[in-house]
Design a protein around this motif. Structure first.
Motif, PDB file in Angstrom:
ATOM      1  N   GLU A 352       4.442   1.297 -11.049  1.00 19.12           N
ATOM      2  CA  GLU A 352       4.530   0.233 -10.046  1.00 19.12           C
ATOM      3  C   GLU A 352       5.165   0.794  -8.783  1.00 19.12           C
ATOM      4  O   GLU A 352       6.269   1.342  -8.819  1.00 19.12           O
ATOM      5  N   LEU A 353       4.467   0.643  -7.658  1.00 20.00           N
ATOM      6  CA  LEU A 353       4.958   1.218  -6.406  1.00 20.00           C
ATOM      7  C   LEU A 353       6.071   0.395  -5.788  1.00 20.00           C
ATOM      8  O   LEU A 353       6.061  -0.835  -5.871  1.00 20.00           O
ATOM      9  N   ASP A 354       7.003   1.083  -5.153  1.00 18.95           N
ATOM     10  CA  ASP A 354       7.920   0.447  -4.210  1.00 18.95           C
ATOM     11  C   ASP A 354       7.310   0.690  -2.835  1.00 18.95           C
ATOM     12  O   ASP A 354       7.457   1.773  -2.272  1.00 18.95           O
ATOM     13  N   GLU A 355       6.582  -0.311  -2.328  1.00 20.09           N
ATOM     14  CA  GLU A 355       5.798  -0.118  -1.093  1.00 20.09           C
ATOM     15  C   GLU A 355       6.667   0.326   0.082  1.00 20.09           C
ATOM     16  O   GLU A 355       6.251   1.151   0.889  1.00 20.09           O
ATOM     17  N   GLY A 356       7.847  -0.246   0.179  1.00 23.66           N
ATOM     18  CA  GLY A 356       8.731   0.096   1.298  1.00 23.66           C
ATOM     19  C   GLY A 356       9.079   1.576   1.293  1.00 23.66           C
ATOM     20  O   GLY A 356       8.984   2.262   2.319  1.00 23.66           O
ATOM     21  N   GLU A 357       9.444   2.075   0.114  1.00 27.19           N
ATOM     22  CA  GLU A 357       9.811   3.495  -0.002  1.00 27.19           C
ATOM     23  C   GLU A 357       8.587   4.385   0.214  1.00 27.19           C
ATOM     24  O   GLU A 357       8.684   5.457   0.814  1.00 27.19           O
ATOM     25  N   LEU A 358       7.430   3.946  -0.282  1.00 32.92           N
ATOM     26  CA  LEU A 358       6.220   4.750  -0.096  1.00 32.92           C
ATOM     27  C   LEU A 358       5.860   4.837   1.390  1.00 32.92           C
ATOM     28  O   LEU A 358       5.600   5.931   1.907  1.00 32.92           O
ATOM     29  N   GLN A 359       5.865   3.695   2.067  1.00 34.55           N
ATOM     30  CA  GLN A 359       5.408   3.689   3.465  1.00 34.55           C
ATOM     31  C   GLN A 359       6.289   4.548   4.367  1.00 34.55           C
ATOM     32  O   GLN A 359       5.818   5.068   5.373  1.00 34.55           O
ATOM     33  N   LYS A 360       7.550   4.732   3.984  1.00 35.40           N
ATOM     34  CA  LYS A 360       8.421   5.628   4.767  1.00 35.40           C
ATOM     35  C   LYS A 360       7.933   7.069   4.719  1.00 35.40           C
ATOM     36  O   LYS A 360       8.306   7.896   5.544  1.00 35.40           O
ATOM     37  N   ARG A 361       7.107   7.393   3.701  1.00 34.10           N
ATOM     38  CA  ARG A 361       6.733   8.792   3.457  1.00 34.10           C
ATOM     39  C   ARG A 361       5.241   9.074   3.654  1.00 34.10           C
ATOM     40  O   ARG A 361       4.811  10.218   3.551  1.00 34.10           O
ATOM     41  N   VAL A 362       4.462   8.029   3.901  1.00 37.42           N
ATOM     42  CA  VAL A 362       3.003   8.205   3.985  1.00 37.42           C
ATOM     43  C   VAL A 362       2.593   8.825   5.321  1.00 37.42           C
ATOM     44  O   VAL A 362       3.071   8.417   6.378  1.00 37.42           O
ATOM     45  N   ILE A 363       1.718   9.818   5.232  1.00 37.41           N
ATOM     46  CA  ILE A 363       1.064  10.368   6.424  1.00 37.41           C
ATOM     47  C   ILE A 363      -0.442  10.245   6.175  1.00 37.41           C
ATOM     48  O   ILE A 363      -1.000  10.996   5.380  1.00 37.41           O
ATOM     49  N   PRO A 364      -1.117   9.266   6.820  1.00 43.04           N
ATOM     50  CA  PRO A 364      -2.546   9.069   6.560  1.00 43.04           C
ATOM     51  C   PRO A 364      -3.335  10.336   6.943  1.00 43.04           C
ATOM     52  O   PRO A 364      -2.993  11.010   7.901  1.00 43.04           O
ATOM     53  N   TRP A 365      -4.366  10.622   6.150  1.00 43.47           N
ATOM     54  CA  TRP A 365      -5.230  11.740   6.473  1.00 43.47           C
ATOM     55  C   TRP A 365      -6.274  11.250   7.467  1.00 43.47           C
ATOM     56  O   TRP A 365      -7.017  10.312   7.185  1.00 43.47           O
ATOM     57  N   ARG A 366      -6.313  11.860   8.644  1.00 49.72           N
ATOM     58  CA  ARG A 366      -7.244  11.422   9.671  1.00 49.72           C
ATOM     59  C   ARG A 366      -8.360  12.447   9.793  1.00 49.72           C
ATOM     60  O   ARG A 366      -8.193  13.492  10.393  1.00 49.72           O
ATOM     61  N   SER A 367      -9.476  12.114   9.176  1.00 43.07           N
ATOM     62  CA  SER A 367     -10.615  13.017   9.203  1.00 43.07           C
ATOM     63  C   SER A 367     -11.395  12.826  10.493  1.00 43.07           C
ATOM     64  O   SER A 367     -11.749  11.720  10.858  1.00 43.07           O
ATOM     65  N   SER A 368     -11.664  13.934  11.170  1.00 38.91           N
ATOM     66  CA  SER A 368     -12.469  13.835  12.401  1.00 38.91           C
ATOM     67  C   SER A 368     -13.872  13.361  12.070  1.00 38.91           C
ATOM     68  O   SER A 368     -14.490  12.616  12.818  1.00 38.91           O
ATOM     69  N   ALA A 369     -14.394  13.750  10.892  1.00 35.88           N
ATOM     70  CA  ALA A 369     -15.750  13.345  10.514  1.00 35.88           C
ATOM     71  C   ALA A 369     -15.808  11.841  10.245  1.00 35.88           C
ATOM     72  O   ALA A 369     -16.739  11.161  10.652  1.00 35.88           O
ATOM     73  N   ALA A 370     -14.762  11.325   9.563  1.00 33.83           N
ATOM     74  CA  ALA A 370     -14.769   9.917   9.197  1.00 33.83           C
ATOM     75  C   ALA A 370     -14.676   9.022  10.431  1.00 33.83           C
ATOM     76  O   ALA A 370     -15.202   7.918  10.457  1.00 33.83           O
ATOM     77  N   SER A 371     -13.997   9.494  11.472  1.00 39.12           N
ATOM     78  CA  SER A 371     -13.827   8.652  12.655  1.00 39.12           C
ATOM     79  C   SER A 371     -14.880   8.941  13.727  1.00 39.12           C
ATOM     80  O   SER A 371     -14.905   8.309  14.761  1.00 39.12           O
TER      81      SER A 371
END
Ligand code: CA
Length: 372
Positions: A352-371
């Protein structure tokens, strides 16, 4: 039910630590599953494959059709793989789909896999870095690990793979000292991490036989299958390998060369679906499968579910932790107690995630191809 969103992202554990490569797959029912890819170079290549190659095919698919999805993805861009980061990307997606399936059905993954032979899982301490340590330092580190109550200890040498046979006598001395430390009868394994020539491996292997070690892991370069055949033929000790194989065919080659224990990894080999096929293959040949696994959170927990349901499993699960730093993003991390991990009845992987703690550490992967 349909897949509506695929999030590929890093979790940044802080300065000086590796990032984890995770995926979260959402459905139109508002349920998600979590997966993890092999972390080589932070799993960057796997995240890019998920974002630019897999996501267009995943959107709109039925998330409960994990095996069909995996085979389609495997063949869709097979020339990018099928090994290495490609197999890691397949693994992350598959683990997420099994976690999702468990949450949708309200059942733990171990039950969906056919049931647990055991839910209290003994582990072996997987202790790296011993090539650089003195004999005494190796013993001190092993002593510290014994406090956690492992059922077995494995000493790894993390060899520089561009060299061979750097210190055979020293390695044997460390193996002997650890045997003396733990006493006769305590299960020990030895992992050269591809550090030896064939003659070097045979020399060390004979010493390990005399010292009563359970297995001799990756004595030679993983891609020299013929060398594995020579070493396995010369020695009585079980020779193990497979953490650097990604396909069913790769594991088949090792088994046919005479390797006694295969060690594919759930975050590298197509998750539950890929690893399950390998387990059936190993069983058909009468070879033990002892999964490799050193990722402390999702990968580790997924591996425990797999090992719990693994038919005729005779060995403890690998444990490379403890890594409290990763536990912080979960309300329910799976930690060892009295030398065992215990799996709960919670749906999916039970993380079970602790969303608050996770979001402090998330770096979304930004694919040039996807965008684009
Ligand atoms: Ca290894």
């Amino acid at each position: 039910m349909k897949i509506t969103r695929v999030e590929a992202f890093h979790v940044n554990w802080g300065a000086g630590r590796s990032r984890s490569a995770w995926v979260r797959i959402w459905t139109d029912a508002g349920v998600y599953g979590l997966g993890e890819a092999s972390p080589m170079v932070h799993g960057n290549a796997s995240l890019e494959i998920i974002a630019s190659a897999f996501t267009p095919d995943l959107l709109g698919a039925d998330p409960l059709e994990a095996r069909v999805i995996q085979d389609r993805l495997f063949h869709q861009h097979i020339k990018v793989g099928p090994e290495g980061a490609y197999a890691g990307a397949l693994a992350a997606v598959d683990i997420a789909l099994w976690d999702l399936k468990g949450k949708v059905l309200g059942q733990p993954v171990w039950k969906l896999l056919g049931g647990a032979w055991r839910r209290e899982l003994p582990f072996y301490a997987s202790i790296g870095g011993n090539g650089q340590r003195s004999v005494d330092e190796v013993c001190r580190v092993v002593e510290k690990w014994l406090e956690l109550g492992p059922a077995q200890v494995k000493i790894r040498f993390d060899a520089d793979k561009t060299t061979r046979d750097v210190d055979l006598a020293g390695d044997i001395a460390k193996a002997r000292a650890v045997r003396t430390l733990v006493g006769d009868g305590f299960p020990l394994a030895f992992d050269s991490n591809n550090g030896y020539s064939v003659p070097g491996a045979i020399r060390v292997g004979r010493a390990l036989e005399e010292l009563g070690y359970v297995w001799f892991e990756e004595p030679v370069q993983h891609y020299h299958v013929e060398s594995f055949a020579k070493v396995a033929a010369a020695l009585d000790i079980a020779v193990s390998a497979g953490e650097q194989e990604y396909t069913l065919q790769g594991i088949t080659r090792l088994i046919e060369a005479g390797v006694d224990i295969v060690q594919p990894d759930i975050v590298k080999t197509g998750g539950f679906t890929g690893l399950g096929d390998m387990a059936a293959l190993a069983r058909a040949y009468g070879v033990d499968l002892v999964p490799h696994q050193t990722q402390p959170s999702i990968g580790h927990t997924a591996n425990l579910h797999f090992v719990a349901s693994l038919t005729h499993s005779h060995h403890p699960a690998e444990y490379n932790g403890p890594y409290e730093v990763q536990d912080v993003v979960f309300k329910t991390p799976v930690r060892p107690k009295h030398g065992r991990f215990t799996l709960s009845d919670a749906p999916g992987l039970g993380l079970e995630l602790d969303e608050g703690e996770l979001q402090k550490r998330v770096i979304p992967w930004r694919s040039s191809a996807a965008s684009a």
